[in-house]
Design a protein around this motif. Structure first.
Motif, PDB file in Angstrom:
ATOM      1  N   THR A   1      42.790  28.805  -9.983  1.00  0.00           N
ATOM      2  CA  THR A   1      44.201  28.652 -10.220  1.00  0.00           C
ATOM      3  C   THR A   1      44.584  27.286 -10.111  1.00  0.00           C
ATOM      4  N   ASP A   2      45.612  26.663 -11.017  1.00  0.00           N
ATOM      5  CA  ASP A   2      46.313  25.275 -11.027  1.00  0.00           C
ATOM      6  C   ASP A   2      47.396  25.480 -11.329  1.00  0.00           C
ATOM      7  N   SER A   3      48.268  24.237 -11.235  1.00  0.00           N
ATOM      8  CA  SER A   3      49.645  24.484 -11.734  1.00  0.00           C
ATOM      9  C   SER A   3      49.883  22.869 -12.338  1.00  0.00           C
ATOM     10  N   LYS A   4      50.446  23.105 -13.476  1.00  0.00           N
ATOM     11  CA  LYS A   4      51.048  21.644 -14.293  1.00  0.00           C
ATOM     12  C   LYS A   4      52.376  21.396 -14.236  1.00  0.00           C
ATOM     13  N   GLY A   5      53.107  22.329 -13.418  1.00  0.00           N
ATOM     14  CA  GLY A   5      54.636  22.406 -13.531  1.00  0.00           C
ATOM     15  C   GLY A   5      55.258  22.059 -14.724  1.00  0.00           C
ATOM     16  N   PRO A   6      56.059  20.964 -14.993  1.00  0.00           N
ATOM     17  CA  PRO A   6      56.764  20.870 -16.095  1.00  0.00           C
ATOM     18  C   PRO A   6      56.179  19.738 -17.120  1.00  0.00           C
ATOM     19  N   ASP A   7      54.915  19.182 -16.658  1.00  0.00           N
ATOM     20  CA  ASP A   7      54.224  18.035 -16.991  1.00  0.00           C
ATOM     21  C   ASP A   7      53.708  18.264 -18.317  1.00  0.00           C
ATOM     22  N   GLU A   8      53.454  19.519 -18.792  1.00  0.00           N
ATOM     23  CA  GLU A   8      52.760  19.602 -20.256  1.00  0.00           C
ATOM     24  C   GLU A   8      53.416  20.868 -21.253  1.00  0.00           C
ATOM     25  N   PRO A   9      54.611  20.461 -21.677  1.00  0.00           N
ATOM     26  CA  PRO A   9      55.644  21.454 -22.307  1.00  0.00           C
ATOM     27  C   PRO A   9      55.168  21.536 -23.572  1.00  0.00           C
ATOM     28  N   ILE A  10      55.307  22.646 -24.206  1.00  0.00           N
ATOM     29  CA  ILE A  10      54.929  23.162 -25.598  1.00  0.00           C
ATOM     30  C   ILE A  10      56.244  23.141 -26.491  1.00  0.00           C
ATOM     31  N   GLY A  11      57.216  23.330 -25.800  1.00  0.00           N
ATOM     32  CA  GLY A  11      58.378  23.489 -26.610  1.00  0.00           C
ATOM     33  C   GLY A  11      59.342  22.578 -25.926  1.00  0.00           C
ATOM     34  N   GLU A  12      60.685  22.346 -26.960  1.00  0.00           N
ATOM     35  CA  GLU A  12      61.691  21.332 -26.376  1.00  0.00           C
ATOM     36  C   GLU A  12      62.587  21.983 -25.280  1.00  0.00           C
ATOM     37  N   ASN A  13      62.459  21.301 -24.343  1.00  0.00           N
ATOM     38  CA  ASN A  13      63.093  21.566 -23.210  1.00  0.00           C
ATOM     39  C   ASN A  13      64.752  21.641 -23.361  1.00  0.00           C
ATOM     40  N   THR A  14      65.086  21.278 -24.514  1.00  0.00           N
ATOM     41  CA  THR A  14      66.518  21.243 -24.959  1.00  0.00           C
ATOM     42  C   THR A  14      67.340  22.484 -25.411  1.00  0.00           C
ATOM     43  N   THR A  15      66.244  23.320 -25.817  1.00  0.00           N
ATOM     44  CA  THR A  15      66.660  24.665 -26.547  1.00  0.00           C
ATOM     45  C   THR A  15      66.310  25.777 -25.400  1.00  0.00           C
ATOM     46  N   ALA A  16      66.816  26.830 -25.407  1.00  0.00           N
ATOM     47  CA  ALA A  16      66.594  28.130 -24.727  1.00  0.00           C
ATOM     48  C   ALA A  16      65.033  28.591 -25.125  1.00  0.00           C
ATOM     49  N   GLU A  17      64.912  28.606 -26.571  1.00  0.00           N
ATOM     50  CA  GLU A  17      63.605  29.072 -27.013  1.00  0.00           C
ATOM     51  C   GLU A  17      62.342  27.981 -26.516  1.00  0.00           C
ATOM     52  N   GLY A  18      62.662  26.878 -26.424  1.00  0.00           N
ATOM     53  CA  GLY A  18      61.619  25.773 -26.083  1.00  0.00           C
ATOM     54  C   GLY A  18      61.251  26.029 -24.445  1.00  0.00           C
ATOM     55  N   LYS A  19      62.458  26.248 -23.797  1.00  0.00           N
ATOM     56  CA  LYS A  19      61.980  26.390 -22.306  1.00  0.00           C
ATOM     57  C   LYS A  19      61.484  27.692 -22.130  1.00  0.00           C
ATOM     58  N   ALA A  20      61.695  28.562 -22.711  1.00  0.00           N
ATOM     59  CA  ALA A  20      60.983  30.068 -22.673  1.00  0.00           C
ATOM     60  C   ALA A  20      59.524  29.804 -22.928  1.00  0.00           C
ATOM     61  N   ASN A  21      59.139  29.118 -23.912  1.00  0.00           N
ATOM     62  CA  ASN A  21      57.827  28.997 -24.371  1.00  0.00           C
ATOM     63  C   ASN A  21      56.995  28.090 -23.374  1.00  0.00           C
ATOM     64  N   ASN A  22      57.811  27.291 -22.509  1.00  0.00           N
ATOM     65  CA  ASN A  22      57.258  26.485 -21.443  1.00  0.00           C
ATOM     66  C   ASN A  22      56.910  27.201 -20.206  1.00  0.00           C
ATOM     67  N   ARG A  23      57.411  28.244 -20.048  1.00  0.00           N
ATOM     68  CA  ARG A  23      57.496  28.950 -18.903  1.00  0.00           C
ATOM     69  C   ARG A  23      56.530  30.078 -18.837  1.00  0.00           C
ATOM     70  N   ARG A  24      54.958  29.513 -18.619  1.00  0.00           N
ATOM     71  CA  ARG A  24      53.875  30.216 -18.978  1.00  0.00           C
ATOM     72  C   ARG A  24      52.624  29.901 -17.999  1.00  0.00           C
ATOM     73  N   THR A  25      51.821  30.979 -18.166  1.00  0.00           N
ATOM     74  CA  THR A  25      50.358  30.710 -17.887  1.00  0.00           C
ATOM     75  C   THR A  25      49.563  30.888 -18.879  1.00  0.00           C
ATOM     76  N   VAL A  26      48.551  29.691 -18.919  1.00  0.00           N
ATOM     77  CA  VAL A  26      47.580  29.854 -19.829  1.00  0.00           C
ATOM     78  C   VAL A  26      46.170  30.478 -19.254  1.00  0.00           C
ATOM     79  N   ILE A  27      45.314  31.326 -19.651  1.00  0.00           N
ATOM     80  CA  ILE A  27      44.278  31.688 -19.202  1.00  0.00           C
ATOM     81  C   ILE A  27      43.083  31.565 -19.937  1.00  0.00           C
ATOM     82  N   THR A  28      42.158  30.978 -19.634  1.00  0.00           N
ATOM     83  CA  THR A  28      40.740  30.553 -20.538  1.00  0.00           C
ATOM     84  C   THR A  28      39.586  30.627 -19.596  1.00  0.00           C
ATOM     85  N   ILE A  29      38.311  30.704 -20.374  1.00  0.00           N
ATOM     86  CA  ILE A  29      37.236  30.713 -19.699  1.00  0.00           C
ATOM     87  C   ILE A  29      36.630  29.167 -19.348  1.00  0.00           C
ATOM     88  N   LYS A  30      36.462  28.863 -18.208  1.00  0.00           N
ATOM     89  CA  LYS A  30      35.941  27.437 -18.078  1.00  0.00           C
ATOM     90  C   LYS A  30      34.474  27.548 -18.810  1.00  0.00           C
TER      91      LYS A  30
END
Length: 303
Positions: free
Chosen positions: A274-303
């Motif tokens: 596990t790791d955390s990037k906090g707010p450092d790598e947003p994928i949406g605009e933090n100025t909108t509710a939709e953008g903030k919702a997209n940023n609150r996430r966990t991304v799961i991949t195979i190393k």
């Protein structure tokens, strides 16, 4: 005096003089050299050096010593202390096995057919193999990396009442990991190309999965079951509400939540990082509710 008398007298004088000279000057010629009595001859025979080498030979280790682990006749117990050269070999083996945790070694112990087995083991050779294993474990080697066998033989090299190294060590070929077929390469590309993304409500670390997300979880479980050395990476993210340090902690909680969820689905937690990037790598605009919702996430991949 006639010539004949002189001739006889000369012969007599020659005989007398010859006898005198022979007795006084050649007497040693008549002395015989004494013959040795074969029953009294002492024969010194050099004692033959007998040894059975202590051999540890496998892929990545090659150690040999002329000394070895020893056993008294009819005894299952290793004679202690072992020699320095054997102790060095055991330390080398310890280092090797720590670096190769999948390596297995079969210890085969031997006993002769005229020895008495007073142990509960099937035969004295097996008892000796297990006592060697016990000694190795006492020196810090892993018991799980040793198997034991025992065999009875007609004879073994001995020194008086001591058997010299009645054991052999077979380094088994470690099981190879199952080959990663094209099917699993394709599945990994699918997982990482469209990764499982878990979304979270503000300041919360919970989620509800859609059918599509559940299928992605099933793909992860399937892949991890077949590719035994694969590792999952779960990275938590947040929006920019609040201070950065708090958001990094929140992102880590989301990653840990995702790890626990996958563990419940049958994936070994030790294979999930596990790791955390906090707010450092947003994928949406933090100025909108939709953008903030997209940023609150966990991304799961195979190393």
């Amino acid at each position: 005096m006639s010539k004949k008398a002189l001739y006889v007298l000369g012969i007599a004088i020659t005989i007398i003089l010859g006898t005198f000279l022979y007795v006084n000057f050649c007497c040693n010629c008549t002395i015989k050299t004494p013959t040795a009595d074969p029953e009294k001859v002492s024969v010194v025979v050099a004692e033959e050096t007998v040894f059975v080498p202590f051999i540890l030979n496998g892929s990545g280790i090659d150690y040999q010593s002329n000394d070895n682990i020893k056993f008294l006749k009819n005894s299952f117990a290793v004679i202690l202390p072992v020699s320095d050269s054997v102790a060095i070999g055991i330390e080398n083996l310890k280092t090797f096995l720590i670096a190769n945790p999948k390596q297995k070694i079969t210890i085969t112990g031997y006993a002769t057919s005229d020895e008495t087995n007073s142990t509960t083991f099937e035969n004295l050779g097996l008892a000796r193999a297990n006592d060697i294993k016990k000694y190795f474990v006492s020196k810090g080697l892993s018991a799980s990396q040793f198997d034991t066998k025992g065999e009875i033989v007609d004879k073994w090299k001995t020194s008086k009442d001591t058997l010299l190294g009645p054991a052999e060590y077979k380094f088994e070929t470690p099981e190879a990991a199952p080959a990663v077929t094209d099917e699993w390469v394709i599945l990994k590309d699918k997982i990482n190309g469209d990764p499982l993304i878990l979304h979270f409500s503000t300041n919360r670390s919970s989620n509800q999965l859609s059918d599509a997300e559940k299928q992605k979880v099933a793909d992860l479980v399937k892949y991890m079951e077949h590719v035994k050395d694969a590792v999952i990476l779960a990275v938590g993210h947040s929006d920019n509400v609040g201070n950065r340090d708090s958001n990094v902690v929140l992102g880590q909680k989301r990653a840990e939540f995702s790890k626990n969820y996958l563990s419940q689905k049958g994936i070994d937690g030790s294979r999930i990082t596990t790791d955390s990037k906090g707010p450092d790598e947003p994928i949406g605009e933090n100025t909108t509710a939709e953008g903030k919702a997209n940023n609150r996430r966990t991304v799961i991949t195979i190393k």
